[in-house]
Write an enzyme that holds these catalytic residues in place. Sequence first.
Site, PDB file in Angstrom:
ATOM      1  NE  ARG A   1      79.175  31.063  86.100  1.00  0.00           N
ATOM      2  CZ  ARG A   1      78.229  30.535  85.332  1.00  0.00           C
ATOM      3  NH1 ARG A   1      77.118  31.226  85.079  1.00  0.00           N
ATOM      4  NH2 ARG A   1      78.374  29.348  84.795  1.00  0.00           N
ATOM      5  CB  VAL A   2      77.583  38.620  89.963  1.00  0.00           C
ATOM      6  CG1 VAL A   2      78.001  39.911  90.646  1.00  0.00           C
ATOM      7  CG2 VAL A   2      78.255  38.511  88.601  1.00  0.00           C
TER       8      VAL A   2
ATOM      9  CB  ALA B   1      72.164  43.390  87.785  1.00  0.00           C
ATOM     10  NE  ARG B   2      72.612  43.920  81.044  1.00  0.00           N
ATOM     11  CZ  ARG B   2      73.916  43.724  81.253  1.00  0.00           C
ATOM     12  NH1 ARG B   2      74.533  44.280  82.283  1.00  0.00           N
ATOM     13  NH2 ARG B   2      74.629  42.989  80.418  1.00  0.00           N
TER      14      ARG B   2
ATOM     15  CB  ALA C   1      82.817  43.552  83.142  1.00  0.00           C
TER      16      ALA C   1
ATOM     17  CG  HIS D   1      77.742  48.786  82.139  1.00  0.00           C
ATOM     18  ND1 HIS D   1      76.638  48.452  81.398  1.00  0.00           N
ATOM     19  CD2 HIS D   1      78.195  47.602  82.642  1.00  0.00           C
ATOM     20  CE1 HIS D   1      76.433  47.141  81.446  1.00  0.00           C
ATOM     21  NE2 HIS D   1      77.380  46.602  82.202  1.00  0.00           N
TER      22      HIS D   1
ATOM     23  CG  ASP E   1      78.536  49.797  87.038  1.00  0.00           C
ATOM     24  OD1 ASP E   1      79.246  50.791  86.756  1.00  0.00           O
ATOM     25  OD2 ASP E   1      78.749  48.657  86.577  1.00  0.00           O
TER      26      ASP E   1
ATOM     27  CG  ASP F   1      68.004  33.212  91.667  1.00  0.00           C
ATOM     28  OD1 ASP F   1      67.123  32.635  90.998  1.00  0.00           O
ATOM     29  OD2 ASP F   1      69.051  33.669  91.174  1.00  0.00           O
TER      30      ASP F   1
ATOM     31  CD  GLU G   1      74.404  50.745  80.572  1.00  0.00           C
ATOM     32  OE1 GLU G   1      75.323  50.242  79.896  1.00  0.00           O
ATOM     33  OE2 GLU G   1      74.089  50.325  81.688  1.00  0.00           O
TER      34      GLU G   1
END
Length: 325
Positions: free
Chosen positions: A152-153, A231-232, A283, A280, A256, A172, A261
């Site tokens: 989605r992102v 993302a991560r 969102a 982060h 981010d 992907d 974290e």
Amino acid sequence: MRYLVLVPDNLNRDGLDVLRAVEQFEVYAPGKMTREETLARIPDAHALIVRSDTRVDAALLEHAANLKVVVRAGVGVDNIDLAACTERKIVVMNTPEANTISTAEHTIGLMLALARHIPQADRSLREGRWERNKFVGTQLSGKTLGIIGFGRVGHAVAERAKALGMMVLAFDPFVPERLARRMAMLTSLEQVLAEADVLSLHAVTTDETRGLINKETIAYMKDGVLIVNTARGALINSADLAEALRSGKVAGAALDVYEVEPPPPDHPLIGLDNVIHTPHLGASTYEAQVQVGVEAAEAVRKALLEGRYDNVRNREVLDGDENGD
Ligand code: MLT
């Protein structure tokens, strides 16, 4: 029957209002709870709503005698032990739509900030300098954006990057080509790495993607590539990226997310002039947090009162149940 809904992380008020409006629910949501406070309350909870702070691990679940559902208010379920939940027949759900636009907008913001050295120029001016030559940037129009992880992102980032005049390549292995065609050319990881001027990561962390950006994959990339990660943190081998940033092979990175974290002060990527950081925030918009909160609350209501389950992350628990998504 009355149900206790436990919310040990900060959830938007609109989401809490949805829960509090349900007569059968008692809601315990005092704000961010400590591990000890969560452990003390979990035995009575029928539903748990968490963001990324609370670790839902086997040790916590051992005390969760009444727990039926865990909802991750957000996308990543890496703070939830899915196998341990499955073993206890606890359904895990997330809210994958709610954050998409905010995270995509943050990604584009970081990309522009990186290409035009905006944080560095801001810092320089605040410190009394006027350095127009030092901060000559790169135009994004006409450049190639490589996207790794085209969910989605990734799609939302591609759509916005195309509006900026970028070409978009994506990798992907789980997305069928017909779904990607409108937004990006789906191709191999090697081609994305080799042709991207800007690389943006949107994959989840798995055994295959952990440390995906490392010495070997960086060697495939164009000299002077820019890397954005919303993302991560675990997708990047930080020591390898730091080395590439120091040598100039990678011209800049905008991060981010971090493996741990908040990241420790001696993190290899902190303190480099060509790295931009945010804590982060993908969102972290008012709109996304309202939507995340409301969707998470609705997921609990539908599950406990109607036996309906959306966005289930451990389908095995519902196998044979026709109400799962
Ligand atoms: C997510 O997984 O939803 C985002 O990374 C934001 C968050 O962790 O809250």
